[in-house]
Design a protein around this motif. Structure first.
Motif, PDB file in Angstrom:
ATOM      1  N   ARG A 136       0.855  -1.187   0.000  1.00 23.71           N
ATOM      2  CA  ARG A 136       0.000   0.000   0.000  1.00 23.71           C
ATOM      3  C   ARG A 136       0.889   1.235   0.000  1.00 23.71           C
ATOM      4  NH1 ARG A 136      -2.923  -2.907   4.438  1.00 23.71           N
ATOM      5  NH2 ARG A 136      -4.439  -4.139   3.320  1.00 23.71           N
ATOM      6  N   SER A 181     -10.281  12.565  -6.250  1.00 22.72           N
ATOM      7  CA  SER A 181      -9.653  11.254  -6.386  1.00 22.72           C
ATOM      8  C   SER A 181      -8.662  10.977  -5.253  1.00 22.72           C
ATOM      9  CB  SER A 181      -8.983  11.087  -7.754  1.00 22.72           C
ATOM     10  OG  SER A 181      -7.918  11.995  -7.910  1.00 22.72           O
ATOM     11  N   TYR A 218      -9.164   7.819  -2.885  1.00 22.93           N
ATOM     12  CA  TYR A 218      -8.067   6.872  -2.666  1.00 22.93           C
ATOM     13  C   TYR A 218      -7.774   6.707  -1.182  1.00 22.93           C
ATOM     14  CZ  TYR A 218      -3.387   4.945  -2.372  1.00 22.93           C
ATOM     15  OH  TYR A 218      -2.305   4.179  -2.032  1.00 22.93           O
ATOM     16  N   LEU A 248      -8.491  -0.898  -4.405  1.00 20.32           N
ATOM     17  CA  LEU A 248      -7.363  -0.027  -4.091  1.00 20.32           C
ATOM     18  C   LEU A 248      -6.533   0.336  -5.321  1.00 20.32           C
ATOM     19  CD1 LEU A 248      -5.970   1.432  -1.788  1.00 20.32           C
ATOM     20  CD2 LEU A 248      -4.564  -0.600  -1.433  1.00 20.32           C
ATOM     21  N   ALA A 266      -8.377   2.813  -7.539  1.00 17.86           N
ATOM     22  CA  ALA A 266      -8.442   4.138  -6.919  1.00 17.86           C
ATOM     23  C   ALA A 266      -7.089   4.838  -7.012  1.00 17.86           C
ATOM     24  CB  ALA A 266      -8.889   4.027  -5.463  1.00 17.86           C
ATOM     25  N   ARG A 267      -6.012   4.087  -6.808  1.00 17.17           N
ATOM     26  CA  ARG A 267      -4.669   4.660  -6.892  1.00 17.17           C
ATOM     27  C   ARG A 267      -4.369   5.096  -8.321  1.00 17.17           C
ATOM     28  NH1 ARG A 267       0.179   5.595  -3.929  1.00 17.17           N
ATOM     29  NH2 ARG A 267       1.444   6.607  -5.500  1.00 17.17           N
ATOM     30  N   CYS A 290      -6.267   8.235  -9.073  1.00 20.90           N
ATOM     31  CA  CYS A 290      -5.646   9.322  -8.329  1.00 20.90           C
ATOM     32  C   CYS A 290      -4.362   9.791  -9.016  1.00 20.90           C
ATOM     33  CB  CYS A 290      -5.362   8.856  -6.901  1.00 20.90           C
ATOM     34  SG  CYS A 290      -4.652  10.121  -5.842  1.00 20.90           S
TER      35      CYS A 290
END
Length: 116
Positions: free
Chosen positions: A3, A51, A55, A72, A75-76, A79
């Protein structure tokens, strides 16, 4: 899955974008600029901010939920794309602002030359 936090410059980039948008709004009439440049920049600021928040929300939820974890990466990616878009819009806005200021200075110099 690793992450990764947001890029360190994300908050700074949003702040710079807001500052450039404020200058564009302030100088629009003085430089006879189109409002389109500022509008596009403000749209990019909004998209990037949204965004980033999405995220961060998914990242926080990913610690507790597999469902959130599965979103995830998307979303990343969204972003990161919006941050890149904001960076491009800031550069274009500064370039346009520079062109208008430079054009105005050249015009003022021509008027001054004609007077002499």
């Amino acid at each position: 899955m690793k992450r990764n936090p947001l890029p360190e410059e994300a908050d700074h980039l949003v702040a710079v974008g807001e500052a450039v948008a404020a200058v564009l709004a302030e100088k629009r009439d003085e430089l006879s600029m189109s409002s389109e440049i500022e509008a596009l920049l403000r749209a990019s600021i909004t998209e990037a901010t949204s965004s980033i928040n999405a995220y961060l929300g998914v990242l926080a939820g990913a610690k507790k939920s597999r469902g959130a974890l599965s979103h995830l990466a998307a979303a990343r990616s969204r972003c990161d794309g919006n941050i890149r878009q904001l960076r491009r819009r800031i550069m274009r806005s500064i370039t346009e602002l520079y062109r208008y200021v430079n054009h105005r200075e050249i015009g003022a110099q021509e008027v001054e030359i004609r007077r002499t």
